[in-house]
Design an enzyme around this catalytic site. Structure first.
Site, PDB file in Angstrom:
ATOM      1  N   HIS A  86      -1.478  -2.423  -4.464  1.00 33.43           N
ATOM      2  CA  HIS A  86      -1.768  -2.717  -5.861  1.00 33.43           C
ATOM      3  C   HIS A  86      -0.757  -1.955  -6.711  1.00 33.43           C
ATOM      4  CE1 HIS A  86      -3.857   1.207  -6.053  1.00 33.43           C
ATOM      5  NE2 HIS A  86      -4.303   0.873  -4.848  1.00 33.43           N
ATOM      6  N   ALA A  87      -1.015  -1.779  -7.991  1.00 28.78           N
ATOM      7  CA  ALA A  87      -0.006  -1.222  -8.905  1.00 28.78           C
ATOM      8  C   ALA A  87       0.519   0.154  -8.491  1.00 28.78           C
ATOM      9  CB  ALA A  87      -0.565  -1.158 -10.325  1.00 28.78           C
TER      10      ALA A  87
END
Length: 88
Positions: free
Chosen positions: A15-16
């Site tokens: 994810h980020a």
């Protein structure tokens, strides 16, 4: 060209935050660095590319690098994957 297969072992996948760590790590090297998932290959220095890869828990990823410091780049990224992006 140096390649190494790793498996995503952190439950949240990429994810980020892990994407940012990958970009920061890959950016330290002069070599061209790519992540491959199946037939998709993305630039490991592009956060948007990494996020669109859609790599979740258990996904095998090939780290590929080509250039003067390719072995070091692959090793650094493999270590990052092995450490579960310092999340767990």
């Amino acid at each position: 060209m140096t390649e190494r297969e790793v498996t995503i072992t952190n439950r949240a996948g990429i994810h980020a935050r892990p994407a940012a760590l990958i970009v920061q790590t890959a950016g330290k090297f002069a070599s061209r660095v790519h992540l491959k998932k199946g037939t998709d290959s993305i630039n490991a220095k592009s956060i948007m590319g990494i996020l669109t890869l859609g790599a979740s828990y258990g996904t095998p990823i090939v780290i590929a690098a080509e250039g003067a410091d390719e072995a070091e780049a692959v090793e650094a990224l493999a270590r990052l994957f092995g450490n579960r992006f310092e999340e767990e």
